[in-house]
Scaffold this active site. Sequence first.
Site, PDB file in Angstrom:
ATOM      1  N   CYS A 112     -11.227  -4.116  -0.335  1.00 10.67           N
ATOM      2  CA  CYS A 112     -10.162  -4.747   0.833  1.00 10.67           C
ATOM      3  C   CYS A 112     -10.494  -4.564   2.445  1.00 10.67           C
ATOM      4  O   CYS A 112      -9.325  -6.007   3.040  1.00 10.67           O
ATOM      5  CB  CYS A 112      -9.000  -3.763   0.407  1.00 10.67           C
ATOM      6  SG  CYS A 112      -8.655  -3.832  -1.320  1.00 10.67           S
ATOM      7  N   HIS A 252      -2.913  -6.302   4.915  1.00  6.68           N
ATOM      8  CA  HIS A 252      -3.255  -6.745   3.593  1.00  6.68           C
ATOM      9  C   HIS A 252      -2.367  -5.784   2.573  1.00  6.68           C
ATOM     10  O   HIS A 252      -1.905  -5.151   2.904  1.00  6.68           O
ATOM     11  CB  HIS A 252      -4.863  -5.278   4.038  1.00  6.68           C
ATOM     12  CG  HIS A 252      -5.142  -4.835   2.238  1.00  6.68           C
ATOM     13  ND1 HIS A 252      -4.999  -6.476   1.717  1.00  6.68           N
ATOM     14  CD2 HIS A 252      -5.497  -3.956   1.511  1.00  6.68           C
ATOM     15  CE1 HIS A 252      -5.420  -5.813   0.102  1.00  6.68           C
ATOM     16  NE2 HIS A 252      -5.812  -4.103  -0.038  1.00  6.68           N
ATOM     17  N   ASN A 282      -2.284  -7.416  -4.615  1.00  2.00           N
ATOM     18  CA  ASN A 282      -3.072  -7.391  -3.964  1.00  2.00           C
ATOM     19  C   ASN A 282      -4.302  -7.605  -4.416  1.00  2.00           C
ATOM     20  O   ASN A 282      -5.109  -7.556  -5.389  1.00  2.00           O
ATOM     21  CB  ASN A 282      -3.464  -5.540  -4.424  1.00  2.00           C
ATOM     22  CG  ASN A 282      -4.774  -5.608  -3.285  1.00  2.00           C
ATOM     23  OD1 ASN A 282      -5.727  -6.024  -2.483  1.00  2.00           O
ATOM     24  ND2 ASN A 282      -4.907  -3.291  -3.088  1.00  2.00           N
TER      25      ASN A 282
HETATM   26  N1  COA Z   1       4.294   2.011 -14.779  1.00  2.00           N
HETATM   27  C1  COA Z   1       4.980   2.349 -15.215  1.00  2.00           C
HETATM   28  N2  COA Z   1       4.514   3.951 -14.830  1.00  2.00           N
HETATM   29  C2  COA Z   1       3.686   4.033 -14.236  1.00  2.00           C
HETATM   30  C3  COA Z   1       2.650   3.226 -14.107  1.00  2.00           C
HETATM   31  C4  COA Z   1       3.058   1.703 -14.324  1.00  2.00           C
HETATM   32  N3  COA Z   1       2.794   0.587 -14.018  1.00  2.00           N
HETATM   33  N4  COA Z   1       1.803   3.052 -13.231  1.00  2.00           N
HETATM   34  C5  COA Z   1       1.911   4.604 -13.437  1.00  2.00           C
HETATM   35  N5  COA Z   1       3.058   4.980 -13.640  1.00  2.00           N
HETATM   36  C6  COA Z   1       3.971   6.981 -14.184  1.00  2.00           C
HETATM   37  C7  COA Z   1       2.439   8.048 -13.891  1.00  2.00           C
HETATM   38  O1  COA Z   1       2.374   7.561 -15.049  1.00  2.00           O
HETATM   39  C8  COA Z   1       3.210   8.489 -13.617  1.00  2.00           C
HETATM   40  O2  COA Z   1       4.338   9.410 -14.445  1.00  2.00           O
HETATM   41  P1  COA Z   1       4.387  10.872 -14.564  1.00  2.00           P
HETATM   42  O3  COA Z   1       5.273  11.462 -13.190  1.00  2.00           O
HETATM   43  O4  COA Z   1       5.086  11.313 -15.767  1.00  2.00           O
HETATM   44  O5  COA Z   1       2.610  11.517 -14.618  1.00  2.00           O
HETATM   45  C9  COA Z   1       4.487   8.279 -12.649  1.00  2.00           C
HETATM   46  O6  COA Z   1       4.725   6.651 -13.025  1.00  2.00           O
HETATM   47  C10 COA Z   1       4.542   8.006 -10.792  1.00  2.00           C
HETATM   48  O7  COA Z   1       2.983   7.864 -11.204  1.00  2.00           O
HETATM   49  P2  COA Z   1       2.417   7.909  -9.105  1.00  2.00           P
HETATM   50  O8  COA Z   1       1.076   7.726  -9.190  1.00  2.00           O
HETATM   51  O9  COA Z   1       3.004   9.531  -8.656  1.00  2.00           O
HETATM   52  O10 COA Z   1       3.209   6.987  -8.597  1.00  2.00           O
HETATM   53  P3  COA Z   1       3.540   6.830  -6.690  1.00  2.00           P
HETATM   54  O11 COA Z   1       4.642   6.141  -6.304  1.00  2.00           O
HETATM   55  O12 COA Z   1       2.365   7.476  -6.019  1.00  2.00           O
HETATM   56  O13 COA Z   1       2.165   5.139  -7.472  1.00  2.00           O
HETATM   57  C11 COA Z   1       1.265   3.713  -6.630  1.00  2.00           C
HETATM   58  C12 COA Z   1       1.450   4.602  -6.973  1.00  2.00           C
HETATM   59  C13 COA Z   1      -0.299   3.659  -7.183  1.00  2.00           C
HETATM   60  C14 COA Z   1       1.736   1.950  -6.565  1.00  2.00           C
HETATM   61  C15 COA Z   1       0.995   4.289  -6.040  1.00  2.00           C
HETATM   62  O14 COA Z   1       0.892   5.554  -4.841  1.00  2.00           O
HETATM   63  C16 COA Z   1      -0.218   2.824  -3.598  1.00  2.00           C
HETATM   64  O15 COA Z   1       0.574   1.780  -4.126  1.00  2.00           O
HETATM   65  N6  COA Z   1      -0.952   3.676  -3.767  1.00  2.00           N
HETATM   66  C17 COA Z   1      -1.882   2.932  -2.826  1.00  2.00           C
HETATM   67  C18 COA Z   1      -3.252   1.897  -3.507  1.00  2.00           C
HETATM   68  C19 COA Z   1      -3.308   1.027  -2.720  1.00  2.00           C
HETATM   69  O16 COA Z   1      -2.836   0.682  -1.833  1.00  2.00           O
HETATM   70  N7  COA Z   1      -4.798   0.775  -3.236  1.00  2.00           N
HETATM   71  C20 COA Z   1      -5.816  -0.530  -2.968  1.00  2.00           C
HETATM   72  C21 COA Z   1      -5.818   0.575  -1.589  1.00  2.00           C
HETATM   73  S1  COA Z   1      -6.563  -1.455  -1.247  1.00  2.00           S
END
Ligand code: COA
Length: 325
Positions: A112, A252, A282
């Site tokens: 990215c 980004h 993204n």
């Molecule tokens: N729909 C519904 N539920 C979802 C889901 C989806 N698409 N994806 C994950 N979940 C669930 C998980 O299973 C988890 O359930 P559980 O609590 O029963 O285990 C719950 O949602 C929380 O998941 P979690 O991973 O803790 O959520 P989060 O608040 O950390 O958000 C991201 C997840 C990925 C959105 C966040 O961590 C993020 O944006 N990180 C940066 C990623 C990024 O930018 N990557 C690219 C870099 S260039």
Amino acid sequence: MIRSKIVATGAGIPDQVITNDDLAKIMDTSDEWITQRTGIKQRHISSGENLSVLATRAARQILERAGMDARDLELIIMATCTADYGTPCLACMVQKEIGADRAVAFDVTAACSGFLFATSVADKFLRTGVYKNALVVGGEMISKIVDWTDRSTCVLFGDGAAGVLLQTTEEEEGIMVEELGSKGDMYEVLTDGYTPAANAFNDVPPLDKMDFVHMDGRAVFKFATKKIVESVNRVLDQAGLTPEDIKYFIPHQANARIIDVAVSKLKIPKEKFYVNIERYANTSSASIPTALNEMNEMGMLQKGDKIVLCGFGGGLSWGTILITW
Ligand code: COA
């Protein structure tokens, strides 16, 4: 002193729009979860065109807007980690399509952060007088490398290509200050496409299915919010500027919450941050140039404006570039 400046922008975005509700029909997710966690409402997903088609579309638009004949292009750099082939590079495919037969063409891979890394490389070729112009496109088709049964990754990404034409200038304008960074000791936090060292002379088994994107979302979140803040502050310091001097920050577009945290830590008014993640999700290396192109098309960028581009991604990697438009 020779510098490089952006003289045209353009994009190649697939037509097909997939909303959060569309995703909820094929997996256990919801518009509410995706919107609250990421700010994403929809994404463009290719309906069969490979990345070279999108990147070529972007390249043609950029050249047309610059009024430049492809045969006058000297350098083509594509930032991507989802090219059509392992080899040839995407840049060579685009070179053929647009007829830029005198250009040198190669790809840069920094996930990215790719557009920032590729722009920086092109800038060095131009500053040193090796070339006078460079086409730099960030393009990504993440839809072909995510596991569509893994709701924790596939909902976050979209496809697209966008970029710029850089030309040399002797004025005090263009790319002014930059910082690039890599943190390889965290490479396992965000990976895709692992291939084992399997061959006919050892017993390492080949993969029985494709290796998709794996990500520790929370680790990336933490890394991104920290690095954006540190890197933007360092670049502003180096330029002798304060946030008040900057017209726009173009981050980004990975997660609206990451941008919100950066806004509050940097203590910069949110209106200065351009955000379009709700429409594209993204798009990795295409995200910053897509935003830049939209702003350019809307006439938001005026000569002399100071603009900060800032990104992060797999590697892990990050970059910040300060431009005087
Ligand atoms: N729909 C519904 N539920 C979802 C889901 C989806 N698409 N994806 C994950 N979940 C669930 C998980 O299973 C988890 O359930 P559980 O609590 O029963 O285990 C719950 O949602 C929380 O998941 P979690 O991973 O803790 O959520 P989060 O608040 O950390 O958000 C991201 C997840 C990925 C959105 C966040 O961590 C993020 O944006 N990180 C940066 C990623 C990024 O930018 N990557 C690219 C870099 S260039």
